[in-house]
Design a protein around this motif. Structure first.
Motif, mmCIF file in Angstrom:
data_model
loop_
_atom_site.group_PDB
_atom_site.id
_atom_site.type_symbol
_atom_site.label_atom_id
_atom_site.label_comp_id
_atom_site.label_asym_id
_atom_site.label_seq_id
_atom_site.Cartn_x
_atom_site.Cartn_y
_atom_site.Cartn_z
ATOM 1 N N ALA A 113 -7.404 67.689 -79.977
ATOM 2 C CA ALA A 113 -6.716 66.957 -81.040
ATOM 3 C C ALA A 113 -7.463 65.639 -81.246
ATOM 4 O O ALA A 113 -8.177 65.173 -80.359
ATOM 5 C CB ALA A 113 -5.265 66.694 -80.668
ATOM 6 N N PHE A 114 -7.279 65.038 -82.428
ATOM 7 C CA PHE A 114 -7.968 63.792 -82.753
ATOM 8 C C PHE A 114 -6.966 62.812 -83.337
ATOM 9 O O PHE A 114 -6.228 63.142 -84.255
ATOM 10 C CB PHE A 114 -9.114 64.061 -83.735
ATOM 11 C CG PHE A 114 -10.082 65.075 -83.200
ATOM 12 C CD1 PHE A 114 -11.027 64.716 -82.264
ATOM 13 C CD2 PHE A 114 -10.011 66.397 -83.596
ATOM 14 C CE1 PHE A 114 -11.895 65.653 -81.744
ATOM 15 C CE2 PHE A 114 -10.878 67.348 -83.082
ATOM 16 C CZ PHE A 114 -11.816 66.972 -82.149
ATOM 17 N N HIS A 115 -6.934 61.612 -82.782
ATOM 18 C CA HIS A 115 -6.003 60.571 -83.206
ATOM 19 C C HIS A 115 -6.783 59.292 -83.477
ATOM 20 O O HIS A 115 -7.702 58.967 -82.740
ATOM 21 C CB HIS A 115 -4.964 60.302 -82.110
ATOM 22 C CG HIS A 115 -4.282 61.538 -81.626
ATOM 23 N ND1 HIS A 115 -3.267 62.134 -82.315
ATOM 24 C CD2 HIS A 115 -4.497 62.304 -80.525
ATOM 25 C CE1 HIS A 115 -2.864 63.202 -81.653
ATOM 26 N NE2 HIS A 115 -3.602 63.336 -80.567
ATOM 27 N N ARG A 141 -11.995 54.634 -86.194
ATOM 28 C CA ARG A 141 -11.816 54.566 -84.732
ATOM 29 C C ARG A 141 -10.959 55.763 -84.379
ATOM 30 O O ARG A 141 -9.828 55.862 -84.831
ATOM 31 C CB ARG A 141 -11.149 53.276 -84.294
ATOM 32 C CG ARG A 141 -12.044 52.062 -84.452
ATOM 33 C CD ARG A 141 -11.421 50.797 -83.871
ATOM 34 N NE ARG A 141 -10.960 50.905 -82.517
ATOM 35 C CZ ARG A 141 -11.719 50.760 -81.418
ATOM 36 N NH1 ARG A 141 -12.995 50.515 -81.546
ATOM 37 N NH2 ARG A 141 -11.204 50.867 -80.224
ATOM 38 N N MET A 142 -11.517 56.681 -83.591
ATOM 39 C CA MET A 142 -10.828 57.929 -83.294
ATOM 40 C C MET A 142 -10.981 58.262 -81.809
ATOM 41 O O MET A 142 -12.073 58.143 -81.254
ATOM 42 C CB MET A 142 -11.440 59.043 -84.140
ATOM 43 C CG MET A 142 -10.879 60.394 -83.897
ATOM 44 S SD MET A 142 -11.730 61.617 -84.901
ATOM 45 C CE MET A 142 -13.353 61.592 -84.153
ATOM 46 N N THR A 143 -9.884 58.681 -81.200
ATOM 47 C CA THR A 143 -9.911 59.074 -79.799
ATOM 48 C C THR A 143 -9.546 60.548 -79.696
ATOM 49 O O THR A 143 -8.468 60.942 -80.137
ATOM 50 C CB THR A 143 -8.936 58.222 -78.962
ATOM 51 O OG1 THR A 143 -9.237 56.839 -79.174
ATOM 52 C CG2 THR A 143 -9.070 58.548 -77.486
ATOM 53 N N PRO A 144 -10.437 61.368 -79.132
ATOM 54 C CA PRO A 144 -10.123 62.778 -78.950
ATOM 55 C C PRO A 144 -9.182 62.964 -77.758
ATOM 56 O O PRO A 144 -9.191 62.175 -76.811
ATOM 57 C CB PRO A 144 -11.483 63.422 -78.676
ATOM 58 C CG PRO A 144 -12.340 62.322 -78.172
ATOM 59 C CD PRO A 144 -11.808 61.044 -78.741
ATOM 60 N N ASP A 203 -6.361 70.109 -84.409
ATOM 61 C CA ASP A 203 -7.776 69.731 -84.395
ATOM 62 C C ASP A 203 -8.415 69.819 -85.774
ATOM 63 O O ASP A 203 -9.612 69.641 -85.929
ATOM 64 C CB ASP A 203 -8.574 70.539 -83.371
ATOM 65 C CG ASP A 203 -8.664 72.021 -83.671
ATOM 66 O OD1 ASP A 203 -8.601 72.408 -84.848
ATOM 67 O OD2 ASP A 203 -8.792 72.802 -82.714
ATOM 68 N N ARG A 204 -7.593 70.087 -86.782
ATOM 69 C CA ARG A 204 -8.053 70.103 -88.178
ATOM 70 C C ARG A 204 -7.057 69.314 -89.009
ATOM 71 O O ARG A 204 -5.873 69.633 -89.024
ATOM 72 C CB ARG A 204 -8.100 71.536 -88.704
ATOM 73 C CG ARG A 204 -9.075 72.413 -87.990
ATOM 74 C CD ARG A 204 -9.006 73.826 -88.506
ATOM 75 N NE ARG A 204 -9.907 74.669 -87.755
ATOM 76 C CZ ARG A 204 -9.865 75.980 -87.762
ATOM 77 N NH1 ARG A 204 -8.958 76.612 -88.494
ATOM 78 N NH2 ARG A 204 -10.720 76.672 -87.055
ATOM 79 N N SER A 260 -5.200 49.987 -93.212
ATOM 80 C CA SER A 260 -5.459 50.953 -92.157
ATOM 81 C C SER A 260 -4.569 52.172 -92.329
ATOM 82 O O SER A 260 -3.379 52.048 -92.595
ATOM 83 C CB SER A 260 -5.181 50.287 -90.799
ATOM 84 O OG SER A 260 -5.468 51.171 -89.757
ATOM 85 N N TYR A 261 -5.160 53.364 -92.202
ATOM 86 C CA TYR A 261 -4.432 54.627 -92.291
ATOM 87 C C TYR A 261 -4.525 55.316 -90.927
ATOM 88 O O TYR A 261 -5.612 55.516 -90.397
ATOM 89 C CB TYR A 261 -5.039 55.515 -93.381
ATOM 90 C CG TYR A 261 -4.836 54.906 -94.748
ATOM 91 C CD1 TYR A 261 -3.742 55.250 -95.518
ATOM 92 C CD2 TYR A 261 -5.724 53.958 -95.245
ATOM 93 C CE1 TYR A 261 -3.533 54.668 -96.766
ATOM 94 C CE2 TYR A 261 -5.534 53.371 -96.484
ATOM 95 C CZ TYR A 261 -4.438 53.738 -97.230
ATOM 96 O OH TYR A 261 -4.232 53.154 -98.458
ATOM 97 N N VAL A 262 -3.380 55.673 -90.379
ATOM 98 C CA VAL A 262 -3.304 56.230 -89.028
ATOM 99 C C VAL A 262 -3.133 57.750 -89.109
ATOM 100 O O VAL A 262 -2.406 58.238 -89.955
ATOM 101 C CB VAL A 262 -2.130 55.596 -88.253
ATOM 102 C CG1 VAL A 262 -1.978 56.208 -86.877
ATOM 103 C CG2 VAL A 262 -2.317 54.097 -88.156
#
Length: 176
Positions: A55-57, A70-73, A161-162, A173-175
């Motif tokens: 997953a990606f956040h 800025r993304m944390t897997p 994950d998509r 900023s969009y989360v």
């Protein structure tokens, strides 16, 4: 012998340049599994292959045609993976010149591939920070995020994950 599609070949070409590692391991996984974090004890195997759930956040913002991410897997799965690859695909073309961080490479006019690094079982990876310039200055862009390689592990849950994120050229900023 497996036939490779154009997508497989482009990822394989990146492997040769050191951007993505061990793609061949994803194609040939023996009954004993894979080495390193993906071979960790515990969890279920799917058809003899370790199972992960990527997953990606993160967050992104755009200002004057420049998009910052800025993304944390995250790996929700029962097995860790030594490395994975995420594709970041913009709805608008990227400017010709880009300064990409180590572990990221351009993949066509609108996409960038980035390594995630190791993702432990039921854990977080390192944060990927990326800034790109879009061609022109569009007022909005959609960013598509998807895992294109899971380190040799199978991921049966593609709901996390998509994803696609709409960002407006406001500096907000969009989360995701």
């Amino acid at each position: 012998m497996r036939n490779f599609s154009a997508r497989d070949l482009s990822v394989r070409d990146l492997c040769a340049r050191g951007v993505v590692v061990a793609v061949a391991a994803a194609a040939v996984v023996g009954a004993a599994g894979v080495s390193g974090a993906a071979g960790a004890v515990g969890g279920e195997r799917f058809g003899g292959v370790p199972e992960a759930d990527l997953a990606f956040h993160g967050r992104l913002w755009m200002d004057d045609g420049r998009v910052e991410l800025r993304m944390t897997p995250q790996n929700h799965g029962p097995f860790g993976v030594d490395d994975a690859t995420v594709r970041l695909r913009w709805s608008a073309p990227l400017a010709d010149e880009q300064r990409l961080p180590a572990g990221c490479a351009r993949s066509g006019a609108r996409a960038v591939l980035c390594r995630t690094g190791a993702l432990p079982a039921d854990g977080w990876g390192r944060t990927v920070t990326l800034a790109v310039r879009l061609r022109g200055e569009p007022s909005e862009v959609t960013l598509g995020i998807d895992a294109v390689w899971g380190g040799g592990a199978v991921d049966r849950n593609h709901r996390n994950d998509r994803q696609e994120v709409l960002v407006l050229d406001t500096g907000d900023s969009y989360v995701f």
